[in-house]
Write an enzyme that holds these catalytic residues in place. Structure first.
Site, PDB file in Angstrom:
ATOM      1  N   GLU A  42       0.826  -1.206   0.000  1.00  0.00           N
ATOM      2  CA  GLU A  42       0.000   0.000   0.000  1.00  0.00           C
ATOM      3  C   GLU A  42       0.866   1.263   0.000  1.00  0.00           C
ATOM      4  OE1 GLU A  42      -3.618   1.908   2.743  1.00  0.00           O
ATOM      5  OE2 GLU A  42      -2.421   0.231   3.478  1.00  0.00           O
ATOM      6  N   LYS A 115      -9.256   2.613  -2.457  1.00  0.00           N
ATOM      7  CA  LYS A 115      -9.553   2.074  -1.127  1.00  0.00           C
ATOM      8  C   LYS A 115     -10.867   2.656  -0.609  1.00  0.00           C
ATOM      9  CE  LYS A 115      -7.247   1.482   3.379  1.00  0.00           C
ATOM     10  NZ  LYS A 115      -6.015   1.805   4.159  1.00  0.00           N
ATOM     11  N   TYR A 121      -8.772   5.391  13.319  1.00  0.00           N
ATOM     12  CA  TYR A 121      -8.586   4.990  14.707  1.00  0.00           C
ATOM     13  C   TYR A 121      -7.107   4.781  15.006  1.00  0.00           C
ATOM     14  CZ  TYR A 121      -8.346   0.443  12.396  1.00  0.00           C
ATOM     15  OH  TYR A 121      -8.009  -0.583  11.558  1.00  0.00           O
ATOM     16  N   CYS A 152      -5.667  -3.025   2.113  1.00  0.00           N
ATOM     17  CA  CYS A 152      -5.539  -3.060   3.575  1.00  0.00           C
ATOM     18  C   CYS A 152      -6.889  -3.122   4.308  1.00  0.00           C
ATOM     19  CB  CYS A 152      -4.704  -1.876   4.049  1.00  0.00           C
ATOM     20  SG  CYS A 152      -3.932  -2.159   5.673  1.00  0.00           S
ATOM     21  N   LYS A 191      -0.153  -8.522  16.515  1.00  0.00           N
ATOM     22  CA  LYS A 191      -0.727  -8.100  15.229  1.00  0.00           C
ATOM     23  C   LYS A 191      -0.629  -9.199  14.173  1.00  0.00           C
ATOM     24  CE  LYS A 191      -2.611  -4.954  12.559  1.00  0.00           C
ATOM     25  NZ  LYS A 191      -1.985  -3.629  12.381  1.00  0.00           N
ATOM     26  N   GLY A 304      23.104   8.393  27.810  1.00  0.00           N
ATOM     27  CA  GLY A 304      23.576   8.602  29.171  1.00  0.00           C
ATOM     28  C   GLY A 304      23.532   7.282  29.927  1.00  0.00           C
ATOM     29  N   GLY A 307      24.157   3.384  34.904  1.00  0.00           N
ATOM     30  CA  GLY A 307      24.382   2.173  35.674  1.00  0.00           C
ATOM     31  C   GLY A 307      23.088   1.467  36.020  1.00  0.00           C
ATOM     32  N   ASP A 310      17.492   0.759  32.592  1.00  0.00           N
ATOM     33  CA  ASP A 310      16.938   1.364  31.374  1.00  0.00           C
ATOM     34  C   ASP A 310      18.039   1.806  30.414  1.00  0.00           C
ATOM     35  OD1 ASP A 310      14.128   1.225  32.146  1.00  0.00           O
ATOM     36  OD2 ASP A 310      14.634   2.716  33.653  1.00  0.00           O
ATOM     37  N   SER A 311      19.034   2.497  30.918  1.00  0.00           N
ATOM     38  CA  SER A 311      20.116   2.941  30.040  1.00  0.00           C
ATOM     39  C   SER A 311      20.930   1.752  29.547  1.00  0.00           C
ATOM     40  CB  SER A 311      21.014   3.953  30.754  1.00  0.00           C
ATOM     41  OG  SER A 311      21.593   3.412  31.913  1.00  0.00           O
ATOM     42  N   LYS A 539       3.795  16.253  30.009  1.00  0.00           N
ATOM     43  CA  LYS A 539       5.169  15.762  29.830  1.00  0.00           C
ATOM     44  C   LYS A 539       5.278  14.892  28.584  1.00  0.00           C
ATOM     45  CE  LYS A 539       6.897  15.726  34.602  1.00  0.00           C
ATOM     46  NZ  LYS A 539       7.566  14.890  35.637  1.00  0.00           N
TER      47      LYS A 539
END
Length: 567
Positions: A42, A115, A121, A152, A191, A304, A307, A310-311, A539
């Site tokens: 597509e 289409k 959505y 699609c 999916k 960054g 320690g 996540d990083s 945020k």
């Protein structure tokens, strides 16, 4: 018998010339395989999704020229039909464009199908730019076969629950020998299995073999996983292309309506279960980062290195995507950083084979705090002082990015981003977030998987085992401010994703929350978490793009107002 080449390619939005080159190369392979048609995905001409580029006259002119170039390319292989996706002009009332499927052959447009069902959505907003096509089926005789075509969303509404029209039902009435469905189907957890279920049921209901062609590649926050497939009415899915890789594959539709390889071997049914969840996350994030960096012109990455988990995971994924030579870490200890945090960063970067810089921020923070008090008459303390440390680190990382041209990756996960446990203009700084759609418990699980996949300890076990902490105050732990992550994450799944959750996750999350409601303090905990989510929308609006891996991600997938009254 009909010989078909599916071309599962990685297109770039706006790179019309490059997209045509990719299609021409695939067409050359199809012609070499003596295919009758080659099928692209597509909006393959423009890339998916161009957004408001479609409102720009210069872009539309480039599309018009590109279509002429594409028609010229088809003359190189005069016996081959090309099935392509492209925006085309709509001359009647309504929106000025259609999202079209075109069948091209030897310089001519043999069929155009517009289409009909335009999704609006989750991450989709196609009605913003396109006019729906006419409520009709389009079929074309190619060789001895009648081939029907869908785009699609037109194939996702066979039960007629979401739209007033059902293109698949119309297609069934036309009784073609095969249906070709071209798609730009973004990937998220569950999916692939959802696609298989929907199209297996449709194939059985209408007794039609279906070829489903998808694209691959990262485009901003979303990732396309490919996984194109062929489905038969009785056997279900019998062929599946590669996931997260380009794939050009030629197969045959026999006179018996069954798909087979070009050497005549029949296909076997494809297992329902796909990649394990953590391996799916790894491959999706790696492809998303690789394409984002390449398409935005970045060759190197900076992170960054605190320690913390996540990083550490962000660095490991960056190395997986771009290689150790193109990734650097910066450790920035403050007065409250433990010696172990620096040592853990050293061990991590040694394991990954990347360079680690050390840039202490103690003097920066002290000098800034002193000047703040001198100017405003009040000392920095509490949360303001904690945030200053995060912003000193964020500024340092941005300066490194500006000075050396590296892409800065932010390291926040979905749990923290959900409840605002992050600092604007501090740890939210960056051009892309890899973990923003992973809950904290999944961060730990993916980190363990990274080590298992590598067959060695890339992320030191001590990092995985240590209690999470921002280290912005003495003895600080995440659980001082938040519920334990196994509790927090289930509340967040139930509140943010709800029935969008794949498989049994919604049942589990809803049951967990209901059980929590019955416990002392449980209702207050749930309400507190919900309040934090509501208050943190401002945020998230200012955060960098976050790669999407789950059904409902922050960003275009969850659009909530900032200024609102929430119960």
């Amino acid at each position: 018998m009909l010989k078909v080449t599916l071309a599962q390619l990685n297109y770039m939005v706006g790179d019309i010339g490059g997209n045509i080159r990719r299609m021409r190369e695939a067409a050359a392979k199809a012609a070499a395989d003596q295919a009758d048609l080659v099928v692209f995905s597509e909006l393959s001409l423009s890339g998916y999704y161009p957004g408001d580029m479609l409102d720009e006259p210069s872009f539309l002119q480039r599309l018009d020229s590109g279509l002429q170039d594409l028609l010229a390319a088809t003359r190189e292989f005069p016996a081959l039909h090309w099935v392509v996706g492209a925006p085309t002009r709509h001359k009647g009332p309504g929106k000025p464009l259609h999202n079209s499927l075109l069948v091209l052959k030897n310089g001519q447009i043999r069929l155009q199908y517009d289409k009909q069902l335009l999704p609006t959505y989750n991450i989709f907003d196609e009605r913003r730019h396109f006019e729906p096509g006419a409520d009709t089926a389009k079929v074309l005789r190619i060789g001895h076969c009648q081939v029907g075509f869908l785009v699609c969303e037109d194939g996702w509404n066979d039960e007629g629950a979401d739209y007033a029209t059902n293109p698949f039902s119309r297609m069934g009435d036309a009784a073609p020998d095969m249906v070709v469905s071209i798609n730009a189907s973004p990937s998220h957890l569950g999916k692939r299995e959802q696609r298989h279920e929907v199209f297996t049921q449709a194939a059985a209901r209408h007794k039609l073999p279906i070829l489903y062609v998808n694209q691959i590649g990262g485009q901003d926050q979303i990732v396309f996983d490919g996984a194109s497939f062929a489905v038969e009415p009785e056997a279900g899915v019998v062929f599946e292309a590669k996931r997260f890789e380009e794939d050009i594959y030629t197969l045959e539709l026999g006179d018996n309506g069954r798909f087979q390889s070009v050497d005549g071997a029949p296909f076997q049914a494809i297992p329902v279960q796909g990649l394990p969840t953590m391996e799916f996350y790894r491959q999706q994030i790696v492809l998303g980062l690789r394409d984002y960096a390449r398409r935005c012109g970045f060759k190197q990455i900076v992170v960054g290195s605190s320690g913390g988990i996540d990083s550490a995971l962000t660095l490991a994924l960056a190395v997986d995507a771009l290689g150790a030579d193109n990734v650097v870490g910066i450790t920035m200890p403050s007065s409250y950083s433990s010696a172990g945090s620096v040592d853990d960063s050293v061990d991590l970067c040694r394991n990954l084979g990347i360079k680690l810089y050390e840039h202490p921020i103690k003097e920066l923070v002290t000098t800034y705090a002193r000047q703040f008090e001198a100017s405003f008459g009040e000392p920095l303390k509490g949360l303001a002082l904690e945030n200053l440390q995060a912003r000193a680190r964020g500024t340092t990382l941005m300066e490194f990015s500006n000075a050396f041209g590296h892409l800065l990756l932010t390291t926040g996960n979905k749990s923290e981003v959900s409840v605002g446990y992050c600092t604007l203009y501090g740890d939210t700084n960056g051009g892309l977030g890899l973990l923003g759609d992973l809950y904290k418990t999944e961060v730990f699980e993916l980190s363990r998987h990274i080590n298992q996949h590598a067959g060695r300890e890339l992320i030191p076990q001590v990092i995985i085992d240590k209690p999470p902490s921002a280290e912005l105050a003495p003895g600080q732990k995440d659980e001082d401010s938040l519920p334990p992550y196994p509790v927090l994450d289930e509340i967040l799944k139930w509140h943010i994703e709800g029935q969008h959750l794949p498989g049994k996750e919604y049942i589990q999350a809803a049951a967990f929350v209901e059980q929590l409601r019955q416990q002392p303090g449980g209702p207050e905990t749930i309400a507190h978490v919900q309040k934090l989510v509501f208050r943190s929308e401002y945020k998230r609006r200012q955060a960098p793009p976050m790669l999407r891996v789950r059904p409902r991600a922050f960003g275009t997938g969850r659009q909530m107002p900032i200024a609102a009254h929430y119960e």
